[in-house]
Structures are given as C-alpha cells and as structure tokens.
Design an enzyme around this catalytic site. Structure first.
Site, PDB file in Angstrom:
ATOM      1  N   GLU A   1      20.710  15.257   9.078  1.00  0.00           N
ATOM      2  CA  GLU A   1      20.584  16.514   9.805  1.00  0.00           C
ATOM      3  C   GLU A   1      19.357  17.308   9.384  1.00  0.00           C
ATOM      4  O   GLU A   1      18.925  17.250   8.238  1.00  0.00           O
ATOM      5  CB  GLU A   1      21.845  17.353   9.590  1.00  0.00           C
TER       6      GLU A   1
ATOM      7  N   CYS B   1      14.190  23.020   8.186  1.00  0.00           N
ATOM      8  CA  CYS B   1      14.861  22.625   6.953  1.00  0.00           C
ATOM      9  C   CYS B   1      15.165  21.134   7.099  1.00  0.00           C
ATOM     10  O   CYS B   1      15.863  20.733   8.034  1.00  0.00           O
ATOM     11  CB  CYS B   1      16.142  23.450   6.812  1.00  0.00           C
TER      12      CYS B   1
ATOM     13  N   CYS C   1      28.878  22.052  -2.707  1.00  0.00           N
ATOM     14  CA  CYS C   1      28.027  21.616  -1.588  1.00  0.00           C
ATOM     15  C   CYS C   1      28.694  20.535  -0.736  1.00  0.00           C
ATOM     16  O   CYS C   1      29.275  19.587  -1.264  1.00  0.00           O
ATOM     17  CB  CYS C   1      26.705  21.093  -2.159  1.00  0.00           C
TER      18      CYS C   1
ATOM     19  N   ASN D   1      28.209  29.622   1.713  1.00  0.00           N
ATOM     20  CA  ASN D   1      28.777  29.208   3.002  1.00  0.00           C
ATOM     21  C   ASN D   1      29.991  28.334   2.750  1.00  0.00           C
ATOM     22  O   ASN D   1      29.881  27.332   2.063  1.00  0.00           O
ATOM     23  CB  ASN D   1      27.754  28.387   3.793  1.00  0.00           C
TER      24      ASN D   1
ATOM     25  N   CYS E   1      27.119  18.342  -6.587  1.00  0.00           N
ATOM     26  CA  CYS E   1      27.264  19.764  -6.919  1.00  0.00           C
ATOM     27  C   CYS E   1      28.598  20.207  -6.311  1.00  0.00           C
ATOM     28  O   CYS E   1      28.895  19.888  -5.158  1.00  0.00           O
ATOM     29  CB  CYS E   1      26.113  20.581  -6.323  1.00  0.00           C
TER      30      CYS E   1
ATOM     31  N   HIS F   1      21.815  28.715  -9.893  1.00  0.00           N
ATOM     32  CA  HIS F   1      23.231  28.989  -9.594  1.00  0.00           C
ATOM     33  C   HIS F   1      24.111  29.354 -10.789  1.00  0.00           C
ATOM     34  O   HIS F   1      25.263  29.749 -10.600  1.00  0.00           O
ATOM     35  CB  HIS F   1      23.882  27.837  -8.828  1.00  0.00           C
TER      36      HIS F   1
ATOM     37  N   GLY G   1      20.406  15.908   0.424  1.00  0.00           N
ATOM     38  CA  GLY G   1      19.752  15.073  -0.590  1.00  0.00           C
ATOM     39  C   GLY G   1      18.965  15.841  -1.632  1.00  0.00           C
ATOM     40  O   GLY G   1      18.744  17.050  -1.511  1.00  0.00           O
ATOM     41  N   GLU G   2      18.551  15.118  -2.662  1.00  0.00           N
ATOM     42  CA  GLU G   2      17.758  15.703  -3.745  1.00  0.00           C
ATOM     43  C   GLU G   2      16.327  15.162  -3.637  1.00  0.00           C
ATOM     44  O   GLU G   2      16.059  13.994  -3.956  1.00  0.00           O
ATOM     45  CB  GLU G   2      18.396  15.329  -5.099  1.00  0.00           C
TER      46      GLU G   2
ATOM     47  N   CYS H   1      23.954  12.305  -0.792  1.00  0.00           N
ATOM     48  CA  CYS H   1      23.390  12.827  -2.046  1.00  0.00           C
ATOM     49  C   CYS H   1      24.199  12.262  -3.210  1.00  0.00           C
ATOM     50  O   CYS H   1      25.395  12.015  -3.076  1.00  0.00           O
ATOM     51  CB  CYS H   1      23.455  14.355  -2.059  1.00  0.00           C
TER      52      CYS H   1
ATOM     53  N   SER I   1      17.393  25.335  -7.739  1.00  0.00           N
ATOM     54  CA  SER I   1      18.765  25.781  -7.480  1.00  0.00           C
ATOM     55  C   SER I   1      19.423  26.002  -8.832  1.00  0.00           C
ATOM     56  O   SER I   1      19.956  25.066  -9.418  1.00  0.00           O
ATOM     57  CB  SER I   1      19.513  24.707  -6.680  1.00  0.00           C
TER      58      SER I   1
ATOM     59  N   CYS J   1      22.876  26.340   4.605  1.00  0.00           N
ATOM     60  CA  CYS J   1      22.688  25.608   3.350  1.00  0.00           C
ATOM     61  C   CYS J   1      24.000  25.033   2.858  1.00  0.00           C
ATOM     62  O   CYS J   1      25.006  25.728   2.815  1.00  0.00           O
ATOM     63  CB  CYS J   1      22.238  26.559   2.243  1.00  0.00           C
TER      64      CYS J   1
ATOM     65  N   SER K   1      12.988  22.127  -2.674  1.00  0.00           N
ATOM     66  CA  SER K   1      14.066  22.691  -3.495  1.00  0.00           C
ATOM     67  C   SER K   1      14.720  21.578  -4.312  1.00  0.00           C
ATOM     68  O   SER K   1      15.012  20.507  -3.794  1.00  0.00           O
ATOM     69  CB  SER K   1      15.094  23.334  -2.564  1.00  0.00           C
TER      70      SER K   1
END
Ligand code: SAH
Length: 367
Positions: free
Chosen positions: A110, A123, A137, A313, A134, A238, A181-182, A130, A236, A356, A213
C-alpha cells in the site's frame, strides 16, 4: 547452469530465456544505448525507451507507442518489465487517497497520497510486510514476505504522482518512507529508489523533500552517514527509556537508545540533514509527565530540529488506545516549555485505514 537444468523439459529454449531475462530497469541509459546499437537500432530509440521506463510510467513494452511494433516485441522477448500496477484505490473524506499496488509476483502493498494546503505527500512502502513486530503497528502483525525492489519503490512514487496530477492537478511535493516495512532493512533498494526519484532524467525531485523513517537500526543510520545521503531522517522513538522502548519495540533490545543517539549524532555530523523524532502517544503507556521529561533528556542529546507527536491510530486486535486530548496537551505543553520544538501530527485517512501504522491490506475498494 539454469538452462542446463531446464534443458530436459519441453520448451527448454523458451524457459531458458524466461529464466535469464533481465529487468530492463536495471540498465542505465548508456547500457541501453549499447544494447540498441548491438541490435542495429538507433541510439535515440534507447532514449525513447528510457523515457517510457522512467518518465512516462510504461507498465509493459506494449505501452511504448513511439517504438515500432517489431521493436516492442523484440524488447519483450529479451527483457522483463516487472512493473507495479494499481490494484485498487480508496478516497478518505479528508482527501487522502490510499492505493493498493500489485507486484509482478502477486503481492499487495500500500501507498498513500496525502494532500494538504501546501503539500502533496506520497507515503510509500519499502517491504512487503515487516519483520519488526512493533506492538502498536498493523504492519507489525504481518510477516515480512520480501523486500521491495528499487523499481517497485520508484513505481509507487510515480503512480502516486500520476494520481496527484490527475486528482489534484499538482505534482508530488514530498515523499515519506513511512508505509509498510523498515526502510533501513532494505537499504540498497531504498537508496537506489531515491537515486532514481532525484535523478534529472527521471523525476528530478529534491532529496531535501524526501524523509526516510526508521524504527532504529543504529548501524544502518551510521551507514547513511558514511554514504553521505542527502535526504532527511525520522526516528520512530515512541519511548525515551530502554525499559519502555523494549516493551513496545523489540528492535530496541539490540539497538539501545544510547546507541541510537550516537548513530544520529554521527549521521548529522556527516550529512547535516534534518532529523525528526517521532513519538506516538499511547494512553497510560508513554504519555505521562515523567515520559515527557525523559523525552526532553533524549531530545537534548540528538541534533534534531523537531519532535513530531503522532496521534495513535487504532488497529483492530491491538490493545493500545490513543491518548486523550488533555494528556496530549499537557504532554506537548511540557515539551514546548522545555524548549523542544514540537508539532502534533493529526492523523489523516483514518476512515479508510490509510493512516500511519494502519497499512495492512485490509479491504480496499476501487475508486
Ligand atoms: N519502519 C519505519 C517506517 C514505517 S511506520 C518506522 O518504524 O519508522 C511509519 C510511522 O508510523 C512510524 O513512526 C511508526 O512507528 C508509526 N506507527 C505505526 N503504527 C502506528 C499507529 N497505529 N498509529 C500511529 N502511528 C503508527
């Protein structure tokens, strides 16, 4: 070797050619010119083909309408063009447009187009799924299937740019590698995709308008410094202590905050590019005044210009809840009163799971 293995099968020649056909987008323009010469064609045909590949978004050799039918057939015999295609798109009521793309081997990823008054941001995803898990996520719930190739990442940008021009009459102004993904675990392809996006013979975008990111792969952040990249970086974060960060981001167990601070300083020393700290506010998890105080301490050790406080979110099946308005205000006021440059990023595209951390290939409807 592969042709030897295939030689016992019916249609061996055909299978052999299929197995060794190379992706035409791995070829540079000088290489393509050489190829066209070798088949007795004019060099400028190579420029035309290259434009189709990198400027005019050809999805197949058939699309290359200013090349003769014969030449298009020959190219299709010799090369592969595994281009990404738009599988479906969905509009949010705030103008955000989420697209599901299909890879040549049938995977779905996506990308999101986020319009604001001044910016049109794409984005994009860097991996299929991934591997980092996390805890907050949606993509972390999926397995990592494979890395995206540099041209698949480029295609997302090119296709979102096409949508931006069609729907909003504007070209993309910014790109963020904040989809699935990273990015730093797909280092080579991400850097190569940015080379293409910024190349003057393709999209020609300024690297200053691109932000990658990362969940925090310290070694690769240093590598970015060594490679003297020209794009910006977002970490990130957090959580501002190892104990808390380990709980929500398992990657922290091998990439401690101290190690990340060191790598960000190195990155800045080498590149002088912008660094942003991302901080998603989770109710009763990382949103107390003590958390804010710890964040200020980290901020002071990093050459960053901004803390982006992100609204959480909700993701089905994940127990975290977003912080309330009051706690968000108290948290950000504390940061501001301690000279932290802080911005609250309101979520976009929530109604269609395009925000996100919500990207996970749920139902997407064709627009
Ligand atoms: N792997 C990279 C890029 C992908 S995630 C990274 O971790 O930075 C892009 C951003 O969205 C990250 O800051 C990520 O932590 C954040 N994010 C993930 N899930 C979220 C959610 N449910 N709500 C808000 N932000 C989320």
């Amino acid at each position: 070797m592969i042709c030897e293995i295939l030689s016992t099968l019916p249609k061996a020649d055909y299978l052999c050619r299929m197995a060794i056909k190379r992706n035409i987008r791995e070829f540079s323009l000088p290489e393509l010119k050489k190829y066209f010469e070798s088949i007795g064609d004019k060099k400028f045909r190579a420029i035309q083909a290259y434009e189709w590949l990198w400027k005019k978004n050809a999805r197949s050799f058939e699309d290359m309408s200013n090349l003769s039918l014969e030449l298009r057939k020959k190219l299709a015999e010799e090369f592969d063009l595994p281009a990404l295609t738009v599988d479906a798109s969905q509009h949010s009521n705030d103008g955000t447009l989420k697209s599901r793309f299909k890879t040549y081997d049938g995977h779905l990823i996506e990308g999101v187009l986020i319009p604001t008054e001044k910016r049109f941001t794409a984005c994009v995803s860097s991996q299929i799924g991934c591997s980092l898990s996390c805890k907050f996520c949606a993509t972390g719930l999926m397995d990592r299937k494979r890395n995206l190739t540099f041209d698949e990442i480029y295609d997302q940008v090119a296709l979102l740019n096409e949508q931006s021009e069609r729907v909003y009459g504007q070209k993309l102004s910014n790109i963020v590698y904040m989809g699935m993904g990273e990015p730093l675990l797909n280092y080579k392809n991400v850097l190569k995709s940015i080379d293409k996006i910024t190349a003057s013979d393709s999209m020609g975008m300024s690297p200053k308008r691109i932000t990658v990111s990362t969940a925090g792969v310290a070694k690769m952040i240093k590598q970015l410094g060594d490679d003297k990249v020209r794009f910006n970086l977002a970490l990130s974060l957090h959580a501002a202590t190892d104990a808390k960060r380990n709980e929500i981001m398992p990657i922290n167990e091998t990439n401690s905050i101290e190690f990340l601070i060191e790598s960000l300083n190195y990155f800045y020393q080498q590149t002088k590019n912008d660094i942003t700290l991302e901080y998603v506010l989770l109710k009763d998890q990382n949103d107390s005044l003590k958390d804010a105080e710890e964040l200020v301490a980290v901020y002071r050790q990093v050459p960053t210009h901004l803390v982006n406080v992100i609204e959480y979110n909700p993701v089905a099946g994940i127990p975290f809840i977003k912080s309330g308005e009051d706690s968000t205000q108290i948290f950000t006021d504390y940061l501001a009163s301690h000279k932290v440059n802080v911005r609250v990023r309101r979520s976009r595209g929530k109604d269609i799971d395009a925000a996100c951390g919500q990207l996970a290939n749920k139902d997407t409807v064709t627009a």
